[in-house]
Design a protein around this motif. Structure first.
Motif, PDB file in Angstrom:
ATOM      1  N   ALA A 107       0.834  -1.201   0.000  1.00 10.51           N
ATOM      2  CA  ALA A 107       0.000   0.000   0.000  1.00 10.51           C
ATOM      3  C   ALA A 107       0.872   1.256   0.000  1.00 10.51           C
ATOM      4  O   ALA A 107       0.623   2.201  -0.760  1.00 10.51           O
ATOM      5  CB  ALA A 107      -0.933  -0.004   1.205  1.00 10.51           C
ATOM      6  N   GLU A 222      -6.874   4.805  -9.916  1.00  8.28           N
ATOM      7  CA  GLU A 222      -7.904   3.850  -9.521  1.00  8.28           C
ATOM      8  C   GLU A 222      -8.062   2.693 -10.503  1.00  8.28           C
ATOM      9  O   GLU A 222      -8.701   1.690 -10.185  1.00  8.28           O
ATOM     10  CB  GLU A 222      -9.238   4.564  -9.306  1.00  8.28           C
ATOM     11  CG  GLU A 222      -9.244   5.420  -8.054  1.00  8.28           C
ATOM     12  CD  GLU A 222     -10.601   6.049  -7.763  1.00  8.28           C
ATOM     13  OE1 GLU A 222     -11.639   5.465  -8.142  1.00  8.28           O
ATOM     14  OE2 GLU A 222     -10.622   7.133  -7.151  1.00  8.28           O
ATOM     15  N   LEU A 225      -6.163   0.133  -8.703  1.00 11.88           N
ATOM     16  CA  LEU A 225      -6.909  -0.260  -7.517  1.00 11.88           C
ATOM     17  C   LEU A 225      -8.065  -1.180  -7.889  1.00 11.88           C
ATOM     18  O   LEU A 225      -8.301  -2.202  -7.227  1.00 11.88           O
ATOM     19  CB  LEU A 225      -7.426   0.987  -6.806  1.00 11.88           C
ATOM     20  CG  LEU A 225      -8.050   0.772  -5.424  1.00 11.88           C
ATOM     21  CD1 LEU A 225      -6.983   0.356  -4.425  1.00 11.88           C
ATOM     22  CD2 LEU A 225      -8.752   2.038  -4.955  1.00 11.88           C
ATOM     23  N   TRP A 229      -8.791  -4.974  -6.628  1.00  9.39           N
ATOM     24  CA  TRP A 229     -10.009  -5.115  -5.831  1.00  9.39           C
ATOM     25  C   TRP A 229     -10.897  -6.238  -6.351  1.00  9.39           C
ATOM     26  O   TRP A 229     -11.540  -6.951  -5.573  1.00  9.39           O
ATOM     27  CB  TRP A 229     -10.761  -3.785  -5.843  1.00  9.39           C
ATOM     28  CG  TRP A 229     -12.093  -3.757  -5.161  1.00  9.39           C
ATOM     29  CD1 TRP A 229     -13.323  -3.822  -5.759  1.00  9.39           C
ATOM     30  CD2 TRP A 229     -12.354  -3.644  -3.759  1.00  9.39           C
ATOM     31  NE1 TRP A 229     -14.321  -3.759  -4.827  1.00  9.39           N
ATOM     32  CE2 TRP A 229     -13.752  -3.643  -3.585  1.00  9.39           C
ATOM     33  CE3 TRP A 229     -11.525  -3.544  -2.639  1.00  9.39           C
ATOM     34  CZ2 TRP A 229     -14.357  -3.545  -2.336  1.00  9.39           C
ATOM     35  CZ3 TRP A 229     -12.137  -3.434  -1.391  1.00  9.39           C
ATOM     36  CH2 TRP A 229     -13.525  -3.443  -1.245  1.00  9.39           C
ATOM     37  N   ARG A 238      -6.940  -7.108   2.782  1.00 15.33           N
ATOM     38  CA  ARG A 238      -7.915  -6.094   3.178  1.00 15.33           C
ATOM     39  C   ARG A 238      -7.241  -4.850   3.729  1.00 15.33           C
ATOM     40  O   ARG A 238      -7.671  -3.719   3.478  1.00 15.33           O
ATOM     41  CB  ARG A 238      -8.863  -6.682   4.234  1.00 15.33           C
ATOM     42  CG  ARG A 238      -9.949  -5.721   4.711  1.00 15.33           C
ATOM     43  CD  ARG A 238     -10.820  -6.402   5.737  1.00 15.33           C
ATOM     44  NE  ARG A 238     -10.035  -6.845   6.883  1.00 15.33           N
ATOM     45  CZ  ARG A 238     -10.480  -7.678   7.823  1.00 15.33           C
ATOM     46  NH1 ARG A 238     -11.701  -8.162   7.745  1.00 15.33           N
ATOM     47  NH2 ARG A 238      -9.696  -8.024   8.834  1.00 15.33           N
ATOM     48  N   PHE A 241      -6.211  -2.109   1.053  1.00 14.96           N
ATOM     49  CA  PHE A 241      -7.190  -1.156   0.539  1.00 14.96           C
ATOM     50  C   PHE A 241      -7.487  -0.060   1.560  1.00 14.96           C
ATOM     51  O   PHE A 241      -7.611   1.111   1.196  1.00 14.96           O
ATOM     52  CB  PHE A 241      -8.464  -1.896   0.138  1.00 14.96           C
ATOM     53  CG  PHE A 241      -8.231  -2.886  -0.969  1.00 14.96           C
ATOM     54  CD1 PHE A 241      -8.095  -2.463  -2.278  1.00 14.96           C
ATOM     55  CD2 PHE A 241      -8.115  -4.243  -0.697  1.00 14.96           C
ATOM     56  CE1 PHE A 241      -7.860  -3.364  -3.305  1.00 14.96           C
ATOM     57  CE2 PHE A 241      -7.884  -5.159  -1.711  1.00 14.96           C
ATOM     58  CZ  PHE A 241      -7.750  -4.721  -3.022  1.00 14.96           C
ATOM     59  N   GLU A 242      -7.580  -0.443   2.811  1.00 15.82           N
ATOM     60  CA  GLU A 242      -7.845   0.555   3.847  1.00 15.82           C
ATOM     61  C   GLU A 242      -6.703   1.562   3.941  1.00 15.82           C
ATOM     62  O   GLU A 242      -6.922   2.781   4.011  1.00 15.82           O
ATOM     63  CB  GLU A 242      -8.046  -0.150   5.193  1.00 15.82           C
ATOM     64  CG  GLU A 242      -9.266  -1.075   5.233  1.00 15.82           C
ATOM     65  CD  GLU A 242      -9.278  -1.963   6.458  1.00 15.82           C
ATOM     66  OE1 GLU A 242      -8.266  -1.975   7.199  1.00 15.82           O
ATOM     67  OE2 GLU A 242     -10.281  -2.653   6.673  1.00 15.82           O
ATOM     68  N   TYR A 244      -4.244   2.146   1.627  1.00 14.12           N
ATOM     69  CA  TYR A 244      -4.067   2.886   0.378  1.00 14.12           C
ATOM     70  C   TYR A 244      -5.064   4.047   0.304  1.00 14.12           C
ATOM     71  O   TYR A 244      -4.701   5.162  -0.089  1.00 14.12           O
ATOM     72  CB  TYR A 244      -4.246   1.960  -0.825  1.00 14.12           C
ATOM     73  CG  TYR A 244      -4.122   2.679  -2.148  1.00 14.12           C
ATOM     74  CD1 TYR A 244      -2.894   2.784  -2.792  1.00 14.12           C
ATOM     75  CD2 TYR A 244      -5.234   3.276  -2.747  1.00 14.12           C
ATOM     76  CE1 TYR A 244      -2.777   3.480  -3.996  1.00 14.12           C
ATOM     77  CE2 TYR A 244      -5.122   3.968  -3.942  1.00 14.12           C
ATOM     78  CZ  TYR A 244      -3.904   4.058  -4.559  1.00 14.12           C
ATOM     79  OH  TYR A 244      -3.797   4.755  -5.745  1.00 14.12           O
ATOM     80  N   ALA A 245      -6.320   3.800   0.686  1.00  6.21           N
ATOM     81  CA  ALA A 245      -7.331   4.863   0.666  1.00  6.21           C
ATOM     82  C   ALA A 245      -6.939   6.002   1.604  1.00  6.21           C
ATOM     83  O   ALA A 245      -7.102   7.188   1.272  1.00  6.21           O
ATOM     84  CB  ALA A 245      -8.691   4.288   1.055  1.00  6.21           C
ATOM     85  N   TRP A 254     -15.250   5.270  -3.304  1.00  5.84           N
ATOM     86  CA  TRP A 254     -14.342   4.642  -4.256  1.00  5.84           C
ATOM     87  C   TRP A 254     -14.739   3.216  -4.605  1.00  5.84           C
ATOM     88  O   TRP A 254     -14.577   2.776  -5.754  1.00  5.84           O
ATOM     89  CB  TRP A 254     -12.896   4.701  -3.755  1.00  5.84           C
ATOM     90  CG  TRP A 254     -12.576   3.866  -2.546  1.00  5.84           C
ATOM     91  CD1 TRP A 254     -12.587   4.274  -1.249  1.00  5.84           C
ATOM     92  CD2 TRP A 254     -12.159   2.486  -2.530  1.00  5.84           C
ATOM     93  NE1 TRP A 254     -12.211   3.241  -0.421  1.00  5.84           N
ATOM     94  CE2 TRP A 254     -11.947   2.139  -1.188  1.00  5.84           C
ATOM     95  CE3 TRP A 254     -11.954   1.534  -3.515  1.00  5.84           C
ATOM     96  CZ2 TRP A 254     -11.538   0.860  -0.802  1.00  5.84           C
ATOM     97  CZ3 TRP A 254     -11.546   0.255  -3.144  1.00  5.84           C
ATOM     98  CH2 TRP A 254     -11.340  -0.070  -1.798  1.00  5.84           C
ATOM     99  N   ARG A 255     -15.290   2.474  -3.647  1.00  2.00           N
ATOM    100  CA  ARG A 255     -15.680   1.084  -3.927  1.00  2.00           C
ATOM    101  C   ARG A 255     -16.763   1.012  -4.995  1.00  2.00           C
ATOM    102  O   ARG A 255     -16.799   0.070  -5.793  1.00  2.00           O
ATOM    103  CB  ARG A 255     -16.160   0.399  -2.649  1.00  2.00           C
ATOM    104  CG  ARG A 255     -15.080   0.251  -1.582  1.00  2.00           C
ATOM    105  CD  ARG A 255     -15.670  -0.254  -0.270  1.00  2.00           C
ATOM    106  NE  ARG A 255     -14.683  -0.301   0.800  1.00  2.00           N
ATOM    107  CZ  ARG A 255     -14.322   0.752   1.531  1.00  2.00           C
ATOM    108  NH1 ARG A 255     -14.860   1.941   1.289  1.00  2.00           N
ATOM    109  NH2 ARG A 255     -13.423   0.637   2.480  1.00  2.00           N
ATOM    110  N   MET A 258     -15.451   0.835  -8.661  1.00  2.00           N
ATOM    111  CA  MET A 258     -14.598  -0.260  -9.100  1.00  2.00           C
ATOM    112  C   MET A 258     -15.173  -1.043 -10.288  1.00  2.00           C
ATOM    113  O   MET A 258     -14.436  -1.364 -11.232  1.00  2.00           O
ATOM    114  CB  MET A 258     -14.280  -1.204  -7.940  1.00  2.00           C
ATOM    115  CG  MET A 258     -13.495  -0.561  -6.791  1.00  2.00           C
ATOM    116  SD  MET A 258     -11.805  -0.036  -7.200  1.00  2.00           S
ATOM    117  CE  MET A 258     -12.032   1.726  -7.556  1.00  2.00           C
TER     118      MET A 258
END
Length: 300
Positions: A107, A222, A225, A229, A238, A241-242, A244-245, A254-255, A258
């Protein structure tokens, strides 16, 4: 001796690496034949070869992408030992460890690449390759136009995509492309790996995150990402992603973006592989809101 072993040995010896004494074919490669080659002094190298290269510069473009990512800092890539028309020889990496600490390192590394390489335009100075299909990287000042033309609509001419998607699907994709400025936030271009699924994440001999098989360009961060994802990363990812965000200041939506960003990769899979591992179904699901509903007949 398997056909893959014979083929790789022939390619290596023809390239002058006559000290290679054994090759163990690798599994998991989809575009090229790959293996681990042992040299006479006991050292090993990783080798990839095409039976029929998609172009004379496919491996040169891949090697260039590895170098660009490494020089950006934060992410390791294998050392390029040789790259020519028929052969790519790299230093050996190892499987990634199954730890959260590893994904935390990744990340930080990927966030550094994405934030330190911002570019005024979208594209790359040359086309490169996504599997065995050309990735068009023509420069564009508009990220929405670049993504629509060179990452989505570009696949509609592929025979397998034409077979998999009907006219309504194709029209829905065109409508989605027209609405990209409403669906995605404005964002800068940065250096992206371009094919960042979980299988392309490995580790250096000392355990640091390392990436392979890039299809680099300057585009939205993204895109990387989304690919990671949606390609079944392991549970310990997991934390990636937390973190990196948090590091890049992603908004809370952002989710939701995707599936749209991942359309590009699903279309590339449909274009190249049979079966497509459900990619066509995923494309149709994402396009469903953009299909025109039939008008109700008056008096019905």
């Amino acid at each position: 001796m398997t056909d893959a072993t014979s083929f790789l040995l022939e390619r290596l010896h023809a390239a002058g690496l006559t000290d290679v004494v054994a090759v163990e074919p690798a599994t998991g490669g989809l575009a090229a034949t790959a293996g681990l080659a042992r040299r006479g002094d006991g050292a090993s190298v990783f080798v990839k070869a095409f039976g029929e290269p998609p172009s004379d510069d496919a491996f040169a473009a891949e090697a260039e992408g590895l170098t660009a990512l490494r020089e950006a800092g934060g992410i390791a890539t294998p050392e390029v030992i040789r790259a020519d028309r028929d052969l790519l020889v790299l230093s050996v990496l190892r499987p990634r460890p199954g730890t959260e600490a590893f994904w935390e390192q990744l990340a930080h590394g990927l966030a550094h690449v994405h934030t330190a390489t911002r570019h005024p335009r979208f594209g790359w100075h040359r086309d490169n390759w996504l599997g065995r299909r050309r990735q068009v990287n023509t420069w564009d000042d508009d990220g929405f136009a670049f993504f629509a033309q060179h990452r989505l609509l570009r696949w509609l001419g592929e025979p397998r995509v034409q077979d998999a998607l009907d006219a309504a699907d194709r029209a829905a994709l065109e409508r989605l492309c027209d609405r990209l400025p409403e669906l995605l936030p404005v964002g800068p271009a940065c250096l992206t790996h371009g094919d960042l699924w979980a299988q392309n994440v490995l580790a250096t001999p000392d355990g640091r995150p390392a990436l392979i098989d890039p299809a680099v360009s300057y585009t939205w961060a993204e895109v990387d990402l989304a690919h990671l994802w949606t390609t079944a990363p392991p549970p310990e990812a997991r934390v990636f992603f937390e973190l990196y965000a948090e590091l890049t200041g992603l908004d809370s939506d952002w989710r939701d973006r995707m599936p749209i960003l991942q359309l590009r990769q699903h279309l590339a899979v449909i274009a190249q592989f049979e079966p497509d591992w459900g990619a066509a179904d995923l494309v149709r699901a994402t396009l469903a809101p953009f299909r025109k509903r039939p008008s109700a007949q008056s008096g019905a």
